[in-house]
Design a protein around this motif. Structure first.
Motif, PDB file in Angstrom:
ATOM      1  N   ALA A  59       0.827  -1.208   0.000  1.00 21.64           N
ATOM      2  CA  ALA A  59       0.000   0.000   0.000  1.00 21.64           C
ATOM      3  C   ALA A  59       0.859   1.255   0.000  1.00 21.64           C
ATOM      4  O   ALA A  59       0.633   2.190  -0.777  1.00 21.64           O
ATOM      5  N   TRP A  60       1.879   1.279   0.870  1.00 17.36           N
ATOM      6  CA  TRP A  60       2.730   2.454   0.949  1.00 17.36           C
ATOM      7  C   TRP A  60       3.624   2.585  -0.271  1.00 17.36           C
ATOM      8  O   TRP A  60       4.004   3.692  -0.663  1.00 17.36           O
ATOM      9  N   GLY A  61       3.950   1.471  -0.907  1.00 19.00           N
ATOM     10  CA  GLY A  61       4.707   1.540  -2.154  1.00 19.00           C
ATOM     11  C   GLY A  61       3.903   2.221  -3.244  1.00 19.00           C
ATOM     12  O   GLY A  61       4.428   3.033  -4.016  1.00 19.00           O
ATOM     13  N   ILE A  62       2.606   1.908  -3.298  1.00 19.28           N
ATOM     14  CA  ILE A  62       1.723   2.552  -4.281  1.00 19.28           C
ATOM     15  C   ILE A  62       1.612   4.050  -3.988  1.00 19.28           C
ATOM     16  O   ILE A  62       1.663   4.890  -4.898  1.00 19.28           O
ATOM     17  N   VAL A  63       1.494   4.391  -2.704  1.00 16.05           N
ATOM     18  CA  VAL A  63       1.430   5.800  -2.318  1.00 16.05           C
ATOM     19  C   VAL A  63       2.713   6.532  -2.712  1.00 16.05           C
ATOM     20  O   VAL A  63       2.681   7.632  -3.277  1.00 16.05           O
ATOM     21  N   ASP A  64       3.865   5.922  -2.431  1.00 17.53           N
ATOM     22  CA  ASP A  64       5.141   6.544  -2.769  1.00 17.53           C
ATOM     23  C   ASP A  64       5.302   6.709  -4.277  1.00 17.53           C
ATOM     24  O   ASP A  64       5.856   7.710  -4.749  1.00 17.53           O
ATOM     25  N   GLY A  65       4.828   5.725  -5.029  1.00 19.27           N
ATOM     26  CA  GLY A  65       4.881   5.839  -6.482  1.00 19.27           C
ATOM     27  C   GLY A  65       4.066   7.019  -6.974  1.00 19.27           C
ATOM     28  O   GLY A  65       4.488   7.769  -7.861  1.00 19.27           O
ATOM     29  N   GLY A  66       2.881   7.201  -6.381  1.00 22.27           N
ATOM     30  CA  GLY A  66       2.045   8.340  -6.749  1.00 22.27           C
ATOM     31  C   GLY A  66       2.698   9.667  -6.406  1.00 22.27           C
ATOM     32  O   GLY A  66       2.663  10.624  -7.194  1.00 22.27           O
ATOM     33  N   LEU A  67       3.316   9.741  -5.233  1.00 27.46           N
ATOM     34  CA  LEU A  67       4.007  10.969  -4.831  1.00 27.46           C
ATOM     35  C   LEU A  67       5.204  11.258  -5.738  1.00 27.46           C
ATOM     36  O   LEU A  67       5.522  12.420  -6.016  1.00 27.46           O
ATOM     37  N   TYR A  68       5.860  10.194  -6.189  1.00 27.23           N
ATOM     38  CA  TYR A  68       6.984  10.359  -7.113  1.00 27.23           C
ATOM     39  C   TYR A  68       6.511  11.008  -8.409  1.00 27.23           C
ATOM     40  O   TYR A  68       7.178  11.909  -8.945  1.00 27.23           O
ATOM     41  N   LEU A  69       5.359  10.573  -8.919  1.00 23.29           N
ATOM     42  CA  LEU A  69       4.822  11.155 -10.149  1.00 23.29           C
ATOM     43  C   LEU A  69       4.463  12.625  -9.942  1.00 23.29           C
ATOM     44  O   LEU A  69       4.727  13.466 -10.815  1.00 23.29           O
ATOM     45  N   LEU A  70       3.867  12.944  -8.797  1.00 22.20           N
ATOM     46  CA  LEU A  70       3.553  14.344  -8.501  1.00 22.20           C
ATOM     47  C   LEU A  70       4.821  15.194  -8.434  1.00 22.20           C
ATOM     48  O   LEU A  70       4.843  16.341  -8.898  1.00 22.20           O
ATOM     49  N   ALA A  71       5.867  14.628  -7.859  1.00 23.44           N
ATOM     50  CA  ALA A  71       7.131  15.358  -7.752  1.00 23.44           C
ATOM     51  C   ALA A  71       7.725  15.637  -9.127  1.00 23.44           C
ATOM     52  O   ALA A  71       8.301  16.709  -9.353  1.00 23.44           O
ATOM     53  N   ARG A  72       7.594  14.676 -10.058  1.00 26.31           N
ATOM     54  CA  ARG A  72       8.126  14.889 -11.405  1.00 26.31           C
ATOM     55  C   ARG A  72       7.364  16.020 -12.107  1.00 26.31           C
ATOM     56  O   ARG A  72       7.955  16.843 -12.800  1.00 26.31           O
ATOM     57  N   ILE A  73       6.040  16.044 -11.950  1.00 27.93           N
ATOM     58  CA  ILE A  73       5.246  17.117 -12.557  1.00 27.93           C
ATOM     59  C   ILE A  73       5.628  18.460 -11.944  1.00 27.93           C
ATOM     60  O   ILE A  73       5.802  19.459 -12.649  1.00 27.93           O
ATOM     61  N   ASN A  74       5.784  18.488 -10.626  1.00 28.26           N
ATOM     62  CA  ASN A  74       6.156  19.726  -9.949  1.00 28.26           C
ATOM     63  C   ASN A  74       7.532  20.218 -10.406  1.00 28.26           C
ATOM     64  O   ASN A  74       7.742  21.422 -10.612  1.00 28.26           O
ATOM     65  N   GLU A  75       8.466  19.294 -10.576  1.00 26.90           N
ATOM     66  CA  GLU A  75       9.821  19.662 -11.000  1.00 26.90           C
ATOM     67  C   GLU A  75       9.802  20.296 -12.388  1.00 26.90           C
ATOM     68  O   GLU A  75      10.423  21.349 -12.611  1.00 26.90           O
ATOM     69  N   ARG A  76       9.077  19.676 -13.322  1.00 26.17           N
ATOM     70  CA  ARG A  76       9.024  20.221 -14.679  1.00 26.17           C
ATOM     71  C   ARG A  76       8.243  21.531 -14.716  1.00 26.17           C
ATOM     72  O   ARG A  76       8.609  22.457 -15.440  1.00 26.17           O
ATOM     73  N   GLY A  77       7.179  21.609 -13.935  1.00 24.01           N
ATOM     74  CA  GLY A  77       6.419  22.859 -13.885  1.00 24.01           C
ATOM     75  C   GLY A  77       7.255  23.993 -13.325  1.00 24.01           C
ATOM     76  O   GLY A  77       7.185  25.130 -13.805  1.00 24.01           O
ATOM     77  N   GLY A  78       8.078  23.694 -12.314  1.00 24.84           N
ATOM     78  CA  GLY A  78       8.961  24.713 -11.735  1.00 24.84           C
ATOM     79  C   GLY A  78       9.978  25.225 -12.738  1.00 24.84           C
ATOM     80  O   GLY A  78      10.278  26.424 -12.786  1.00 24.84           O
ATOM     81  N   LYS A  79      10.503  24.321 -13.567  1.00 24.19           N
ATOM     82  CA  LYS A  79      11.467  24.741 -14.593  1.00 24.19           C
ATOM     83  C   LYS A  79      10.797  25.642 -15.630  1.00 24.19           C
ATOM     84  O   LYS A  79      11.396  26.627 -16.103  1.00 24.19           O
ATOM     85  N   ASN A  80       9.553  25.305 -15.991  1.00 30.20           N
ATOM     86  CA  ASN A  80       8.821  26.144 -16.943  1.00 30.20           C
ATOM     87  C   ASN A  80       8.579  27.536 -16.373  1.00 30.20           C
ATOM     88  O   ASN A  80       8.702  28.546 -17.077  1.00 30.20           O
ATOM     89  N   LEU A  81       8.229  27.597 -15.097  1.00 32.59           N
ATOM     90  CA  LEU A  81       7.992  28.891 -14.461  1.00 32.59           C
ATOM     91  C   LEU A  81       9.272  29.726 -14.410  1.00 32.59           C
ATOM     92  O   LEU A  81       9.237  30.945 -14.585  1.00 32.59           O
ATOM     93  N   THR A  82      10.408  29.058 -14.172  1.00 33.40           N
ATOM     94  CA  THR A  82      11.693  29.774 -14.155  1.00 33.40           C
ATOM     95  C   THR A  82      12.002  30.352 -15.529  1.00 33.40           C
ATOM     96  O   THR A  82      12.427  31.513 -15.646  1.00 33.40           O
ATOM     97  N   LEU A  83      11.775  29.564 -16.572  1.00 30.42           N
ATOM     98  CA  LEU A  83      12.029  30.040 -17.931  1.00 30.42           C
ATOM     99  C   LEU A  83      11.138  31.234 -18.258  1.00 30.42           C
ATOM    100  O   LEU A  83      11.602  32.231 -18.835  1.00 30.42           O
ATOM    101  N   ARG A  84       9.883  31.154 -17.884  1.00 33.67           N
ATOM    102  CA  ARG A  84       8.977  32.264 -18.151  1.00 33.67           C
ATOM    103  C   ARG A  84       9.352  33.508 -17.351  1.00 33.67           C
ATOM    104  O   ARG A  84       9.221  34.635 -17.835  1.00 33.67           O
TER     105      ARG A  84
END
Length: 219
Positions: A59-84
């Motif tokens: 169960a916690w592995g599934i939760v961690d996997g989901g959080l990992y995906l959110l972190a990847r989206i946040n990381e790329r979104g942050g880079k886009n905001l920096t560029l803008r």
């Protein structure tokens, strides 16, 4: 664990991510087993321990996997905001400050104003960034984290399967967990520039303390 793996998960997840997730799964499994061992006292139910520990870590592995995906989206979104922010800066000095804030301090300390300006010019010429999206590599990383958390449980519960004496099996399980804690700490030391043996012993103490706190607070 201390070397970069040739497996797909090893190429996606960096060593610290693999070490951290293994450590997390190990502590979760050990906390569950310790809590159940205390609760059941002399009447230890092996099947209950096995199902509980495996289910909890899955169960916690599934939760961690989901959080990992959110972190990847946040990381790329942050880079886009920096560029803008660089593109929309009112002047070159402000844009250079945005670039500096996005870089490690060690790197910024050796960059000249001319180099920062060159970076700014390159960023102004780069194409407009697309919205952050998940890639196949991201899903592979999430699956890897889930499997690491789940598989870290098995060495701890195997003694509960193969040893008939429940109390002896529990002690062996604890010994295996301590050895794994040391291994995680040793690998952590290798990748962090800390003496591996010191890091390994410290991780045993740290992990045991976390488990003790979790058990004391009700698991």
């Amino acid at each position: 664990m201390s070397e970069v793996s040739d497996s797909p998960f090893g190429r996606v997840l960096d060593p610290m991510e693999r070490i951290s997730e293994t450590l997390f799964g190990l502590i979760m499994a050990l906390t569950f087993i310790c809590s159940l061992g205390v609760a059941t006292s002399g009447n230890i139910k092996i099947q209950t321990m096995l199902i509980g520990a495996l289910g909890c870590n899955l169960a916690w592995g599934i939760v961690d996997g989901g959080l990992y995906l959110l972190a990847r989206i946040n990381e790329r979104g942050g880079k886009n905001l920096t560029l803008r922010a660089v593109r929309q800066a009112p002047d070159a000095e402000t844009a250079q400050r945005v670039i500096s804030d996005a870089l490690p301090l060690e790197l910024v300390s050796v960059l000249t104003a001319e180099q920062l300006e060159l970076m700014r010019q390159k960023l102004l010429q780069s194409p407009e960034p697309k919205g952050p999206k998940l890639t196949g590599r991201d899903w592979t990383g999430a699956l890897g984290l889930c499997l690491l958390s789940f598989l870290a449980t098995f060495p701890v519960v195997i003694p509960l399967i193969v040893i008939g004496d429940a109390k002896l099996a529990l002690r062996v399980s604890y010994a295996v967990a301590i050895a794994m804690l040391f291994g995680c700490g040793y690998a952590f030391g290798v990748h962090s520039g800390i003496k591996p043996w010191v890091a390994g012993l410290s991780m045993v103490a740290f992990g045991s303390a976390l488990v003790g706190i979790a058990v004391a607070l009700g698991g």
